[in-house]
Design a protein around this motif. Sequence first.
Motif, PDB file in Angstrom:
ATOM      1  N   ASP A   1      26.109 -37.657 -11.371  1.00  0.00           N
ATOM      2  CA  ASP A   1      25.802 -36.232 -11.510  1.00  0.00           C
ATOM      3  C   ASP A   1      27.055 -35.453 -11.906  1.00  0.00           C
ATOM      4  O   ASP A   1      26.996 -34.564 -12.761  1.00  0.00           O
ATOM      5  CB  ASP A   1      25.239 -35.666 -10.204  1.00  0.00           C
ATOM      6  CG  ASP A   1      23.866 -36.201  -9.858  1.00  0.00           C
ATOM      7  OD1 ASP A   1      23.229 -36.861 -10.711  1.00  0.00           O
ATOM      8  OD2 ASP A   1      23.420 -35.952  -8.720  1.00  0.00           O
ATOM      9  N   GLN A   2      28.178 -35.795 -11.300  1.00  0.00           N
ATOM     10  CA  GLN A   2      29.441 -35.106 -11.611  1.00  0.00           C
ATOM     11  C   GLN A   2      29.881 -35.376 -13.048  1.00  0.00           C
ATOM     12  O   GLN A   2      30.338 -34.470 -13.743  1.00  0.00           O
ATOM     13  CB  GLN A   2      30.525 -35.518 -10.623  1.00  0.00           C
ATOM     14  CG  GLN A   2      30.295 -34.991  -9.230  1.00  0.00           C
ATOM     15  CD  GLN A   2      31.239 -35.581  -8.195  1.00  0.00           C
ATOM     16  OE1 GLN A   2      31.886 -36.598  -8.416  1.00  0.00           O
ATOM     17  NE2 GLN A   2      31.298 -34.950  -7.030  1.00  0.00           N
ATOM     18  N   HIS A   3      29.735 -36.619 -13.505  1.00  0.00           N
ATOM     19  CA  HIS A   3      30.093 -36.957 -14.887  1.00  0.00           C
ATOM     20  C   HIS A   3      29.242 -36.152 -15.873  1.00  0.00           C
ATOM     21  O   HIS A   3      29.762 -35.600 -16.839  1.00  0.00           O
ATOM     22  CB  HIS A   3      29.907 -38.454 -15.152  1.00  0.00           C
ATOM     23  CG  HIS A   3      31.037 -39.306 -14.687  1.00  0.00           C
ATOM     24  ND1 HIS A   3      32.244 -39.372 -15.340  1.00  0.00           N
ATOM     25  CD2 HIS A   3      31.130 -40.150 -13.628  1.00  0.00           C
ATOM     26  CE1 HIS A   3      33.040 -40.202 -14.699  1.00  0.00           C
ATOM     27  NE2 HIS A   3      32.392 -40.695 -13.658  1.00  0.00           N
TER      28      HIS A   3
ATOM     29  N   THR B   1      21.077 -31.921 -18.421  1.00  0.00           N
ATOM     30  CA  THR B   1      22.277 -32.735 -18.196  1.00  0.00           C
ATOM     31  C   THR B   1      23.198 -32.166 -17.123  1.00  0.00           C
ATOM     32  O   THR B   1      24.237 -32.767 -16.840  1.00  0.00           O
ATOM     33  CB  THR B   1      23.064 -32.894 -19.515  1.00  0.00           C
ATOM     34  OG1 THR B   1      23.205 -31.621 -20.138  1.00  0.00           O
ATOM     35  CG2 THR B   1      22.371 -33.857 -20.454  1.00  0.00           C
ATOM     36  N   ASN B   2      22.831 -31.060 -16.504  1.00  0.00           N
ATOM     37  CA  ASN B   2      23.672 -30.486 -15.453  1.00  0.00           C
ATOM     38  C   ASN B   2      22.900 -30.349 -14.143  1.00  0.00           C
ATOM     39  O   ASN B   2      23.132 -29.463 -13.365  1.00  0.00           O
ATOM     40  CB  ASN B   2      24.222 -29.129 -15.878  1.00  0.00           C
ATOM     41  CG  ASN B   2      23.135 -28.100 -16.115  1.00  0.00           C
ATOM     42  OD1 ASN B   2      21.973 -28.428 -16.312  1.00  0.00           O
ATOM     43  ND2 ASN B   2      23.516 -26.840 -16.106  1.00  0.00           N
TER      44      ASN B   2
ATOM     45  N   LEU C   1      25.017 -47.069 -16.443  1.00  0.00           N
ATOM     46  CA  LEU C   1      24.926 -45.760 -15.799  1.00  0.00           C
ATOM     47  C   LEU C   1      24.173 -45.848 -14.477  1.00  0.00           C
ATOM     48  O   LEU C   1      24.514 -45.143 -13.524  1.00  0.00           O
ATOM     49  CB  LEU C   1      24.254 -44.753 -16.730  1.00  0.00           C
ATOM     50  CG  LEU C   1      25.015 -44.417 -18.012  1.00  0.00           C
ATOM     51  CD1 LEU C   1      24.190 -43.485 -18.893  1.00  0.00           C
ATOM     52  CD2 LEU C   1      26.377 -43.810 -17.703  1.00  0.00           C
ATOM     53  N   LYS C   2      23.189 -46.721 -14.403  1.00  0.00           N
ATOM     54  CA  LYS C   2      22.410 -46.870 -13.173  1.00  0.00           C
ATOM     55  C   LYS C   2      23.240 -47.471 -12.044  1.00  0.00           C
ATOM     56  O   LYS C   2      22.906 -47.297 -10.875  1.00  0.00           O
ATOM     57  CB  LYS C   2      21.158 -47.709 -13.429  1.00  0.00           C
ATOM     58  CG  LYS C   2      20.123 -46.947 -14.244  1.00  0.00           C
ATOM     59  CD  LYS C   2      18.915 -47.792 -14.556  1.00  0.00           C
ATOM     60  CE  LYS C   2      17.929 -46.977 -15.394  1.00  0.00           C
ATOM     61  NZ  LYS C   2      16.740 -47.725 -15.773  1.00  0.00           N
TER      62      LYS C   2
ATOM     63  N   HIS D   1      20.135 -40.031 -12.079  1.00  0.00           N
ATOM     64  CA  HIS D   1      19.531 -41.377 -12.065  1.00  0.00           C
ATOM     65  C   HIS D   1      18.027 -41.301 -12.324  1.00  0.00           C
ATOM     66  O   HIS D   1      17.472 -42.151 -13.019  1.00  0.00           O
ATOM     67  CB  HIS D   1      19.771 -42.078 -10.717  1.00  0.00           C
ATOM     68  CG  HIS D   1      21.093 -42.763 -10.639  1.00  0.00           C
ATOM     69  ND1 HIS D   1      21.892 -42.651  -9.530  1.00  0.00           N
ATOM     70  CD2 HIS D   1      21.761 -43.548 -11.508  1.00  0.00           C
ATOM     71  CE1 HIS D   1      23.004 -43.345  -9.724  1.00  0.00           C
ATOM     72  NE2 HIS D   1      22.945 -43.897 -10.910  1.00  0.00           N
ATOM     73  N   GLY D   2      17.387 -40.300 -11.759  1.00  0.00           N
ATOM     74  CA  GLY D   2      15.943 -40.177 -11.861  1.00  0.00           C
ATOM     75  C   GLY D   2      15.428 -39.809 -13.242  1.00  0.00           C
ATOM     76  O   GLY D   2      14.243 -39.979 -13.513  1.00  0.00           O
ATOM     77  N   ILE D   3      16.323 -39.299 -14.104  1.00  0.00           N
ATOM     78  CA  ILE D   3      15.873 -38.885 -15.439  1.00  0.00           C
ATOM     79  C   ILE D   3      16.678 -39.543 -16.564  1.00  0.00           C
ATOM     80  O   ILE D   3      16.721 -39.025 -17.676  1.00  0.00           O
ATOM     81  CB  ILE D   3      15.887 -37.347 -15.604  1.00  0.00           C
ATOM     82  CG1 ILE D   3      17.302 -36.780 -15.470  1.00  0.00           C
ATOM     83  CG2 ILE D   3      14.906 -36.684 -14.648  1.00  0.00           C
ATOM     84  CD1 ILE D   3      17.435 -35.367 -16.001  1.00  0.00           C
ATOM     85  N   LEU D   4      17.275 -40.681 -16.286  1.00  0.00           N
ATOM     86  CA  LEU D   4      18.080 -41.337 -17.322  1.00  0.00           C
ATOM     87  C   LEU D   4      17.257 -41.710 -18.550  1.00  0.00           C
ATOM     88  O   LEU D   4      17.742 -41.577 -19.680  1.00  0.00           O
ATOM     89  CB  LEU D   4      18.802 -42.564 -16.758  1.00  0.00           C
ATOM     90  CG  LEU D   4      20.074 -42.263 -15.975  1.00  0.00           C
ATOM     91  CD1 LEU D   4      20.626 -43.537 -15.343  1.00  0.00           C
ATOM     92  CD2 LEU D   4      21.123 -41.597 -16.846  1.00  0.00           C
TER      93      LEU D   4
END
Length: 164
Positions: free
Chosen positions: A35-37, A129-130, A26-27, A135-138
């Motif tokens: 973000d779109q996913h 999640t929206n 994901l990273k 990336h910053g909160i994975l």
Amino acid sequence: MGEFLEDFGKLSKSSFAQHKKMLPKLKRVKSKELDQHFAKAHEEKFQYMDCLTCANCCKTTSPIFLQTDIERLAKVFRMKPSEFTDEYLFRDADGDFVLKSAPCPFLNSDNTCLVYEERPKACREYPHTNRKNMHGILNLTLRNTLVCPVVFEIFQDFEKDFRK
């Protein structure tokens, strides 16, 4: 619902290691695309999930209370912010204000929130999640797979979508 949450708890714990392995994949996804996913998955999952049937977040975790949250909720209860803090909150190891107990003292028996209109920012945004900059909160989102069935399902779907 209790059986569902028990099964969810076991399933989410048993899947956690697999979900954690997805983080490097994901990273590598471009920020805007990730973000779109997440936003698309969030919209799809919340079309059929009603948080009032679960409320696991309110039953098992605490949001972080910002000073503005404390001041707003103190007004609701006609308390001074310091009184509200003394009654309901403590500082965790990171220095953040969190609830002293779980479930949340503002959770009603029907899973509604006593202070819904004035709830903390973290509650308003959960499960995050929206939002932008996923990336910053994975790492936080990964931990939320243990709390929120929707986040868990998003990760389950992403395992298929991001196999590469």
